[in-house]
Scaffold this motif. Structure first.
Motif, PDB file in Angstrom:
ATOM      1  N   ILE A   1     -65.085  94.515  -1.685  1.00  0.00           N
ATOM      2  CA  ILE A   1     -65.062  95.015  -3.098  1.00  0.00           C
ATOM      3  C   ILE A   1     -64.570  93.532  -3.723  1.00  0.00           C
ATOM      4  CG2 ILE A   1     -64.072  96.286  -5.019  1.00  0.00           C
ATOM      5  CD1 ILE A   1     -63.688  98.528  -2.947  1.00  0.00           C
ATOM      6  N   ARG A   2     -63.518  93.003  -3.304  1.00  0.00           N
ATOM      7  CA  ARG A   2     -62.927  91.841  -3.952  1.00  0.00           C
ATOM      8  C   ARG A   2     -64.157  90.831  -3.869  1.00  0.00           C
ATOM      9  NH1 ARG A   2     -61.702  87.397  -0.685  1.00  0.00           N
ATOM     10  NH2 ARG A   2     -60.383  86.045  -1.633  1.00  0.00           N
ATOM     11  N   CYS A   3     -64.939  90.629  -2.936  1.00  0.00           N
ATOM     12  CA  CYS A   3     -66.047  89.464  -2.660  1.00  0.00           C
ATOM     13  C   CYS A   3     -66.946  89.823  -3.833  1.00  0.00           C
ATOM     14  CB  CYS A   3     -66.210  89.270  -1.271  1.00  0.00           C
ATOM     15  SG  CYS A   3     -65.129  88.887  -0.160  1.00  0.00           S
ATOM     16  N   ALA A   4     -67.512  91.195  -4.003  1.00  0.00           N
ATOM     17  CA  ALA A   4     -68.468  91.564  -4.873  1.00  0.00           C
ATOM     18  C   ALA A   4     -67.823  91.150  -6.306  1.00  0.00           C
ATOM     19  CB  ALA A   4     -68.599  92.990  -4.827  1.00  0.00           C
ATOM     20  N   CYS A   5     -66.527  91.481  -6.633  1.00  0.00           N
ATOM     21  CA  CYS A   5     -66.170  90.907  -8.071  1.00  0.00           C
ATOM     22  C   CYS A   5     -66.251  89.588  -8.276  1.00  0.00           C
ATOM     23  CB  CYS A   5     -64.676  91.449  -8.171  1.00  0.00           C
ATOM     24  SG  CYS A   5     -64.248  93.097  -7.984  1.00  0.00           S
ATOM     25  N   ILE A   6     -65.899  88.822  -7.038  1.00  0.00           N
ATOM     26  CA  ILE A   6     -66.063  87.330  -7.139  1.00  0.00           C
ATOM     27  C   ILE A   6     -67.450  86.861  -7.319  1.00  0.00           C
ATOM     28  CG2 ILE A   6     -65.866  85.318  -5.759  1.00  0.00           C
ATOM     29  CD1 ILE A   6     -63.377  86.752  -4.438  1.00  0.00           C
ATOM     30  N   ALA A   7     -68.543  87.534  -6.810  1.00  0.00           N
ATOM     31  CA  ALA A   7     -69.814  87.180  -7.112  1.00  0.00           C
ATOM     32  C   ALA A   7     -70.135  87.450  -8.380  1.00  0.00           C
ATOM     33  CB  ALA A   7     -70.589  87.995  -5.990  1.00  0.00           C
TER      34      ALA A   7
ATOM     35  N   THR B   1     -53.966 100.585  -0.838  1.00  0.00           N
ATOM     36  CA  THR B   1     -54.525 101.011   0.779  1.00  0.00           C
ATOM     37  C   THR B   1     -53.220 101.380   1.381  1.00  0.00           C
ATOM     38  OG1 THR B   1     -54.812  98.751   1.445  1.00  0.00           O
ATOM     39  CG2 THR B   1     -56.676  99.858   0.625  1.00  0.00           C
ATOM     40  N   ARG B   2     -52.333 101.502   0.765  1.00  0.00           N
ATOM     41  CA  ARG B   2     -50.927 101.777   1.583  1.00  0.00           C
ATOM     42  C   ARG B   2     -50.578 100.735   2.634  1.00  0.00           C
ATOM     43  NH1 ARG B   2     -51.426 108.321   2.538  1.00  0.00           N
ATOM     44  NH2 ARG B   2     -51.300 108.891   0.169  1.00  0.00           N
ATOM     45  N   GLY B   3     -51.061  99.514   2.326  1.00  0.00           N
ATOM     46  CA  GLY B   3     -50.742  98.497   3.150  1.00  0.00           C
ATOM     47  C   GLY B   3     -51.584  98.085   4.159  1.00  0.00           C
TER      48      GLY B   3
ATOM     49  N   THR C   1     -77.877 111.178   3.071  1.00  0.00           N
ATOM     50  CA  THR C   1     -77.083 111.632   4.134  1.00  0.00           C
ATOM     51  C   THR C   1     -75.570 111.088   3.879  1.00  0.00           C
ATOM     52  OG1 THR C   1     -78.622 111.864   5.728  1.00  0.00           O
ATOM     53  CG2 THR C   1     -76.210 111.623   6.617  1.00  0.00           C
ATOM     54  N   PRO C   2     -74.672 111.846   3.462  1.00  0.00           N
ATOM     55  CA  PRO C   2     -73.327 111.409   3.166  1.00  0.00           C
ATOM     56  C   PRO C   2     -72.494 110.836   4.790  1.00  0.00           C
ATOM     57  CG  PRO C   2     -73.040 113.766   3.104  1.00  0.00           C
ATOM     58  CD  PRO C   2     -74.409 113.366   3.243  1.00  0.00           C
ATOM     59  N   VAL C   3     -71.858 109.682   4.808  1.00  0.00           N
ATOM     60  CA  VAL C   3     -71.397 109.427   6.051  1.00  0.00           C
ATOM     61  C   VAL C   3     -69.751 108.797   5.739  1.00  0.00           C
ATOM     62  CG1 VAL C   3     -71.419 107.617   8.122  1.00  0.00           C
ATOM     63  CG2 VAL C   3     -73.433 108.580   6.813  1.00  0.00           C
ATOM     64  N   SER C   4     -68.833 109.239   6.557  1.00  0.00           N
ATOM     65  CA  SER C   4     -67.722 109.102   6.640  1.00  0.00           C
ATOM     66  C   SER C   4     -67.453 107.775   7.179  1.00  0.00           C
ATOM     67  CB  SER C   4     -66.726 110.031   7.004  1.00  0.00           C
ATOM     68  OG  SER C   4     -66.726 111.258   6.207  1.00  0.00           O
ATOM     69  N   CYS C   5     -66.360 106.659   6.895  1.00  0.00           N
ATOM     70  CA  CYS C   5     -65.855 105.657   7.291  1.00  0.00           C
ATOM     71  C   CYS C   5     -64.991 105.756   8.531  1.00  0.00           C
ATOM     72  CB  CYS C   5     -65.567 104.707   6.322  1.00  0.00           C
ATOM     73  SG  CYS C   5     -67.095 104.229   5.193  1.00  0.00           S
ATOM     74  N   TRP C   6     -64.230 106.599   8.456  1.00  0.00           N
ATOM     75  CA  TRP C   6     -63.305 106.998   9.533  1.00  0.00           C
ATOM     76  C   TRP C   6     -62.805 108.518   9.541  1.00  0.00           C
ATOM     77  CZ3 TRP C   6     -61.994 103.324   5.735  1.00  0.00           C
ATOM     78  CH2 TRP C   6     -61.012 103.941   4.914  1.00  0.00           C
ATOM     79  N   VAL C   7     -62.376 108.898  10.543  1.00  0.00           N
ATOM     80  CA  VAL C   7     -62.025 110.502  10.510  1.00  0.00           C
ATOM     81  C   VAL C   7     -60.928 110.833   9.257  1.00  0.00           C
ATOM     82  CG1 VAL C   7     -60.518 112.320  11.820  1.00  0.00           C
ATOM     83  CG2 VAL C   7     -62.152 110.592  12.917  1.00  0.00           C
ATOM     84  N   GLY C   8     -61.140 111.654   8.450  1.00  0.00           N
ATOM     85  CA  GLY C   8     -60.334 112.069   7.341  1.00  0.00           C
ATOM     86  C   GLY C   8     -60.987 111.206   6.242  1.00  0.00           C
TER      87      GLY C   8
ATOM     88  N   PRO D   1     -68.339  99.787   8.504  1.00  0.00           N
ATOM     89  CA  PRO D   1     -69.541  99.724   7.630  1.00  0.00           C
ATOM     90  C   PRO D   1     -69.297 100.090   6.116  1.00  0.00           C
ATOM     91  CG  PRO D   1     -70.404 100.761   9.524  1.00  0.00           C
ATOM     92  CD  PRO D   1     -68.803 100.790   9.399  1.00  0.00           C
ATOM     93  N   ALA D   2     -69.868  99.482   5.002  1.00  0.00           N
ATOM     94  CA  ALA D   2     -69.863  99.786   3.575  1.00  0.00           C
ATOM     95  C   ALA D   2     -68.396 100.170   3.139  1.00  0.00           C
ATOM     96  CB  ALA D   2     -70.712 100.915   3.390  1.00  0.00           C
ATOM     97  N   GLN D   3     -67.220  99.614   3.695  1.00  0.00           N
ATOM     98  CA  GLN D   3     -65.884  99.717   3.178  1.00  0.00           C
ATOM     99  C   GLN D   3     -65.310  98.471   3.454  1.00  0.00           C
ATOM    100  OE1 GLN D   3     -63.654 101.403   1.810  1.00  0.00           O
ATOM    101  NE2 GLN D   3     -64.489 103.226   2.657  1.00  0.00           N
ATOM    102  N   GLY D   4     -63.946  98.535   2.735  1.00  0.00           N
ATOM    103  CA  GLY D   4     -62.886  97.529   3.047  1.00  0.00           C
ATOM    104  C   GLY D   4     -62.600  96.936   1.685  1.00  0.00           C
ATOM    105  N   GLN D   5     -61.479  96.752   1.218  1.00  0.00           N
ATOM    106  CA  GLN D   5     -61.045  96.198   0.020  1.00  0.00           C
ATOM    107  C   GLN D   5     -61.315  94.964  -0.126  1.00  0.00           C
ATOM    108  OE1 GLN D   5     -58.994  97.274   2.400  1.00  0.00           O
ATOM    109  NE2 GLN D   5     -56.763  96.303   2.202  1.00  0.00           N
ATOM    110  N   ASN D   6     -61.737  94.083   0.955  1.00  0.00           N
ATOM    111  CA  ASN D   6     -62.205  92.774   0.789  1.00  0.00           C
ATOM    112  C   ASN D   6     -63.611  92.588   0.497  1.00  0.00           C
ATOM    113  OD1 ASN D   6     -61.829  89.759   0.986  1.00  0.00           O
ATOM    114  ND2 ASN D   6     -62.597  89.507   2.523  1.00  0.00           N
TER     115      ASN D   6
END
Length: 353
Positions: free
Chosen positions: A132-138, A114-116, A230-237, A125-130
């Protein structure tokens, strides 16, 4: 029927399936039996490959969220830990070390790719490396050792949000190229679903199950074509989050992650979705789910072998969004039968049949 399925799997299936049948279904496995079967699993080709790619700190390979130019299908932390969790390797040094890497590796570490940057799952919403990390732990069943309580609560809030608004349009806004989520909103994705499916003892009560059922009833609506998928972006770009990841109206219990309907006329089901929904206790709440369970059960023969039509990619495409194959390969027909029959057995078990 259920006993015949068990007998078939104990006689013919891979050690990981045998272990899970004895531990998860029959609940009769001894510590020595589990150790012996785990030793056999650890000697499998893919697991040996994962072991060879484990870094000194326990991390698997040089990737996190799936493959990249430096990480292949199994030598990345997300896929490897989910695969080992499904292979019933909890408690082995290999998976213990990989899970410990989730504790000791900072979320801004370059390995997360994530380039730091830390993308907060509570702000986006529906985003963030943590997330995903927590889903792996579960998925690996280590939530009893690593606290992911805040993310379980977030997952419930994300599904509850569906019941509080008219549609995903109410939690997002239009931008030049589609839509973008409002900051600090809630909306469910595959990872929220995964967290809830594998941590039921932490949240499962009548009130939460009823809320989750209402949420899925709304998500499976198919009468508003302009809103479906409907596709939704999490932030601009950011690239728009689509149906593999995001849950939205038009969600199909029987469809795969990409296409809800195939044009070949074959009736298929998605065994993973059915299993996860049943783990969440939704069998008696969703008519579409009961229909899928009936479809699976109707495709079990007198020998206890399930031959239901499903999506091959769901099983054989191990990665961030797919993967259920526990047999080493499907070159022999009986191995394919064991994989499908095992998922059918889990479905019967969690449906209370």
């Amino acid at each position: 029927m259920k006993q015949k399925m068990i007998d078939f799997l104990l006689a013919h299936a891979n050690p990981s399936i045998q272990l899970r049948v004895k531990k998860e279904i029959l609940q009769t496995i001894t510590a020595q039996e589990e150790k012996t079967l785990q030793e056999q699993i650890l000697d499998e080709k893919i697991i040996r490959f994962i072991s060879e790619k484990q870094l000194e700190n326990g991390w698997i390979g040089l990737g996190f969220h799936g493959s990249n130019k430096n990480a292949g299908q199994y030598d990345n932390q997300e896929t490897a830990t989910k695969y080992m969790g499904e292979k019933a390797l909890k408690g082995t040094a290999l998976l213990d070390r990989a899970m410990n890497a989730y504790v000791t590796t900072e979320l801004t570490d370059p390995i997360y790719r994530t380039r730091g940057q830390y993308w907060s799952e509570f702000e986006i919403p529906a985003q963030g490396q943590n997330l995903i990390r927590c889903a792996c732990i579960a998925r690996a069943h280590y939530d009893d050792k690593i606290d992911i309580t805040p993310q379980i609560k977030l997952s419930l809030e994300s599904f509850e949000r569906v019941t509080q608004v008219n549609s995903i349009w109410d939690v997002s806004r239009p931008v030049a190229k589609g839509r973008i989520f409002n900051k600090n909103e809630r909306w469910p994705c595959r990872y929220h679903f995964e967290i809830l499916a594998f941590t039921t003892e932490k949240w499962k009560n009548e009130e939460n199950i009823a809320m989750l059922a209402e949420s899925f009833k709304r998500l499976t609506r198919a009468d508003r074509e302009e809103i479906i998928n409907t596709p939704v972006s999490c932030w601009v770009g950011n690239h728009a989050v689509g149906p593999c990841w995001l849950l939205n109206e038009g969600y199909s219990i029987s469809g795969d992650g990409l296409n809800h309907h195939r044009s070949d006329g074959i009736r298929r089901t998605n065994l993973e979705k059915v299993e996860w929904l049943l783990r969440c206790g939704l069998y008696s709440y969703l008519s579409e789910l009961r229909e899928e369970v009936e479809f699976v059960m109707d495709n079990i023969n007198q020998d206890g072998i399930c031959s239901v039509e499903m999506y091959d990619g769901e099983f054989r495409g191990w990665g961030p969004y797919f993967g259920a194959q526990l047999e080493t390969d499907w070159r022999a027909k009986i191995r394919r039968q064991c994989d499908i029959t095992f998922r059918a057995l889990l479905i019967a078990h969690y449906a209370g049949i």
